[in-house]
Design an enzyme around this catalytic site. Structure first.
Site, mmCIF file in Angstrom:
data_model
loop_
_atom_site.group_PDB
_atom_site.id
_atom_site.type_symbol
_atom_site.label_atom_id
_atom_site.label_comp_id
_atom_site.label_asym_id
_atom_site.label_seq_id
_atom_site.Cartn_x
_atom_site.Cartn_y
_atom_site.Cartn_z
ATOM 1 N N HIS A 226 0.913 -1.181 0.056
ATOM 2 C CA HIS A 226 -0.373 0.134 -0.141
ATOM 3 C C HIS A 226 0.924 0.986 0.037
ATOM 4 O O HIS A 226 2.173 1.864 0.745
ATOM 5 C CB HIS A 226 -0.716 0.229 1.257
ATOM 6 C CG HIS A 226 0.063 0.300 2.297
ATOM 7 N ND1 HIS A 226 0.006 -1.522 2.945
ATOM 8 C CD2 HIS A 226 0.197 1.412 3.185
ATOM 9 C CE1 HIS A 226 1.378 -0.233 4.041
ATOM 10 N NE2 HIS A 226 1.053 0.988 4.346
ATOM 11 N N ASP A 228 1.015 5.344 1.624
ATOM 12 C CA ASP A 228 -0.670 6.365 3.273
ATOM 13 C C ASP A 228 -0.922 6.739 2.522
ATOM 14 O O ASP A 228 0.518 7.564 1.020
ATOM 15 C CB ASP A 228 1.198 6.481 3.882
ATOM 16 C CG ASP A 228 1.847 4.985 4.673
ATOM 17 O OD1 ASP A 228 1.254 4.051 4.178
ATOM 18 O OD2 ASP A 228 2.479 5.313 5.499
ATOM 19 N N HIS A 287 4.640 0.259 -0.406
ATOM 20 C CA HIS A 287 5.496 -0.979 0.810
ATOM 21 C C HIS A 287 4.845 -1.919 1.147
ATOM 22 O O HIS A 287 3.917 -1.914 1.437
ATOM 23 C CB HIS A 287 5.944 0.075 1.610
ATOM 24 C CG HIS A 287 5.181 1.093 2.968
ATOM 25 N ND1 HIS A 287 4.738 2.063 2.196
ATOM 26 C CD2 HIS A 287 4.552 1.104 3.812
ATOM 27 C CE1 HIS A 287 4.355 2.884 2.929
ATOM 28 N NE2 HIS A 287 3.093 2.009 4.169
ATOM 29 N N ARG A 297 7.495 -9.106 15.442
ATOM 30 C CA ARG A 297 7.859 -7.603 14.691
ATOM 31 C C ARG A 297 6.518 -6.428 15.658
ATOM 32 O O ARG A 297 5.896 -6.862 15.368
ATOM 33 C CB ARG A 297 7.880 -7.805 13.435
ATOM 34 C CG ARG A 297 8.650 -6.698 12.997
ATOM 35 C CD ARG A 297 9.518 -6.735 11.075
ATOM 36 N NE ARG A 297 9.162 -4.952 10.949
ATOM 37 C CZ ARG A 297 8.602 -4.159 10.220
ATOM 38 N NH1 ARG A 297 7.524 -5.087 10.893
ATOM 39 N NH2 ARG A 297 9.146 -3.057 10.086
HETATM 40 C C1 LIG Z 1 -4.993 8.556 8.647
HETATM 41 C C2 LIG Z 1 -5.269 7.495 8.603
HETATM 42 C C3 LIG Z 1 -4.117 7.245 7.242
HETATM 43 C C4 LIG Z 1 -4.325 5.162 7.234
HETATM 44 C C5 LIG Z 1 -6.066 5.682 7.489
HETATM 45 C C6 LIG Z 1 -6.323 6.592 9.040
HETATM 46 O O1 LIG Z 1 -7.130 6.741 9.508
HETATM 47 C C7 LIG Z 1 -5.647 5.436 10.171
HETATM 48 C C8 LIG Z 1 -4.488 4.379 9.718
HETATM 49 C C9 LIG Z 1 -3.666 4.706 8.769
HETATM 50 C C10 LIG Z 1 -3.520 3.466 8.188
HETATM 51 C C11 LIG Z 1 -2.296 2.757 9.029
HETATM 52 C C12 LIG Z 1 -1.773 1.802 7.965
HETATM 53 C C13 LIG Z 1 -2.034 2.030 6.450
HETATM 54 C C14 LIG Z 1 -2.729 2.183 5.896
HETATM 55 C C15 LIG Z 1 -3.618 2.550 4.371
HETATM 56 C C16 LIG Z 1 -4.748 1.948 6.754
HETATM 57 O O2 LIG Z 1 -4.681 1.195 5.608
HETATM 58 O O3 LIG Z 1 -4.905 2.349 7.848
HETATM 59 C C17 LIG Z 1 -3.020 3.672 6.699
HETATM 60 C C18 LIG Z 1 -3.990 4.890 6.089
HETATM 61 C C19 LIG Z 1 -4.225 5.094 5.084
HETATM 62 O O4 LIG Z 1 -2.812 6.023 5.154
HETATM 63 O O5 LIG Z 1 -4.046 5.651 4.084
HETATM 64 O O1 AKG Z 2 5.659 -2.233 9.698
HETATM 65 C C1 AKG Z 2 5.855 -1.652 9.279
HETATM 66 O O2 AKG Z 2 7.280 -1.323 8.633
HETATM 67 C C2 AKG Z 2 5.089 -0.850 7.776
HETATM 68 C C3 AKG Z 2 4.025 -0.010 8.639
HETATM 69 C C4 AKG Z 2 3.352 0.324 7.699
HETATM 70 O O3 AKG Z 2 3.048 0.491 6.510
HETATM 71 C C5 AKG Z 2 1.408 1.309 7.767
HETATM 72 O O4 AKG Z 2 1.990 1.393 9.466
HETATM 73 O O5 AKG Z 2 1.742 2.161 7.826
HETATM 74 FE FE FE2 Z 3 2.624 2.119 5.381
#
Ligand SMILES: C=C1C[C@]23C[C@@]1(O)CC[C@H]2[C@@]12CCC[C@@](C)(C(=O)O1)[C@H]2[C@@H]3C(=O)O
Ligand code: AKG
Ligand code: FE2
Length: 363
Positions: A226, A228, A287, A297
């Protein structure tokens, strides 16, 4: 922390206790995980297959960071000023949290319409298989959930999260200016940084990730590929390998490169909003996280974005006749909604023109 709302489809908590399984269940079995991994190192044909490590005190930091953002979308920083004891403390919060009994963790489960709380990776709904991880998202105060988890000790853990959040906010503001500087954007060019140019109104979320050891790591996925949706993310990973980024090598090849955990370093990865703001000059990086057989981890992501009301668009300084604006303006909140629906295709839904054929509009 102000809160971008989020409408990720909620997956019901399947309550699979990953810590007790002796075999990988079908529901968690992925294929082709180890295809396409760039394994060569500096001494072989690809000369640049290590994620850049940058000393924030280096007088050339801005240039180095700019180059890393352009060519990798990710870098590690050392000499960032975050006390190692704080990294230990936040790791302790995570380890204590994830080692609670399932029933206790589920008391703080993320509810369907909420962002904060305990649960499976929210991107799970886009994949046919489940991931070998669990997470805890903190948006705003963790008090209510921490009270449910630790009726007696919540104060101590809230204090650590608050301190971590404050420290990361300062570092993020600093990094933001270094990155903008590397793009030629000055304090006068960016109004939403606020009156003192410190990004006081910036939004952020904290994501704690736990990846238990896995009986069949070559067929399991910790966190699926994914990008961010942030401006950028500051990631602390414990000393166990697992994070990989997708990288286009100089020889035309492309594949997964491991970001090795370096003691005390932090990983900075470019998110979709910086991709938009930089008009595609700093691409967000794909990533994923892999797991291993013996060592659990842990990681913490500080997900950094603009204030809720701010529309991010390609900066005027990066737009010109030979490079029109590639994306339309979008707030973080709106973008999270698009991401929740279209996941890794979200960027193309706010795209105006194809990057390579500059005058032909797609949408
Ligand atoms: C602010 C945010 C970015 C995120 C979605 C969220 O509302 C809270 C969690 C964030 C996260 C963390 C893991 C990867 C990710 C793609 C996910 O599913 O939740 C990111 C979201 C994002 O960056 O789109
Ligand atoms: O655990 C990791 O190294 C990646 C975590 C991550 O990509 C995320 O929280 O958005
Ligand atoms: Fe991420």
């Amino acid at each position: 922390m102000p809160s971008p709302s989020d409408s990720y489809i909620h997956i019901h908590h399947k309550n699979t206790d990953l810590y007790s399984l002796q075999e990988l269940p079908e529901s968690h079995t992925w294929t082709n995980i180890n295809d396409n991994t760039l394994t060569y190192n500096n001494s072989e044909k690809g000369s640049n297959v290590n994620v850049p490590v940058i000393d924030l005190n280096d007088p050339n930091a801005s240039k180095l960071i700019g180059h890393a953002c352009k060519t990798w979308g990710v870098f590690q920083v050392v000499n960032h000023g975050v006390p190692l004891s704080l990294l230990d403390d936040i790791e302790l919060v995570g380890l204590t949290l994830f080692s609670l009994p399932s029933q206790q963790k589920l008391k703080a489960a993320r509810s369907p319409d909420a962002v904060s709380g305990y649960g499976l990776a929210r991107i799970s709904s886009f994949f046919p298989k489940l991931m070998w991880s669990e997470g805890f998202t903190i948006l705003g105060s963790p008090l209510q959930h921490f009270r449910q988890l630790w009726p007696h000790d919540y104060n101590k853990y809230c204090g650590i999260v608050l301190q971590y959040d404050e420290t990361m906010k300062k570092l993020a503001g600093k990094l933001m200016w270094v990155m903008l500087d590397s793009l030629g954007i000055t304090k006068e060019d960016l109004k939403w940084a606020g009156s003192n140019s410190q990004f006081n109104e910036a939004s952020a979320a904290l994501q704690l990730n736990s990846y238990p050891s896995c009986p069949d790591p070559n067929r399991a996925m910790g966190l699926a590929p994914h990008t961010d949706s942030t401006l950028f993310t500051i990631l602390y990973q414990n000393n166990i390998e697992g994070l990989q980024v997708k990288h286009d090598g100089s020889d035309g090849g492309s594949g997964w490169v491991t970001v090795p955990p370096l003691p005390g370093s932090l990983v900075i990865n470019v998110g979709d909003l910086l991709h938009i703001l930089s008009n595609g000059f700093y691409p967000s990086v794909l990533h994923r996280a892999l797991v291993n057989r013996t060592r659990p981890r842990f990681s913490v992501a500080y997900l950094y974005g603009p204030p809720a009301h701010v529309e991010i668009c390609p900066h005027a300084k990066l737009v010109g006749p030979s490079r029109p604006a590639l994306y339309r303006p979008v707030t973080w909140d709106e973008y999270l909604g698009i991401k929740a629906k279209h996941f890794n295709k979200a960027l193309s839904y706010v795209q105006l023109c194809a990057p390579s054929i500059s005058n032909v509009c797609l949408m």
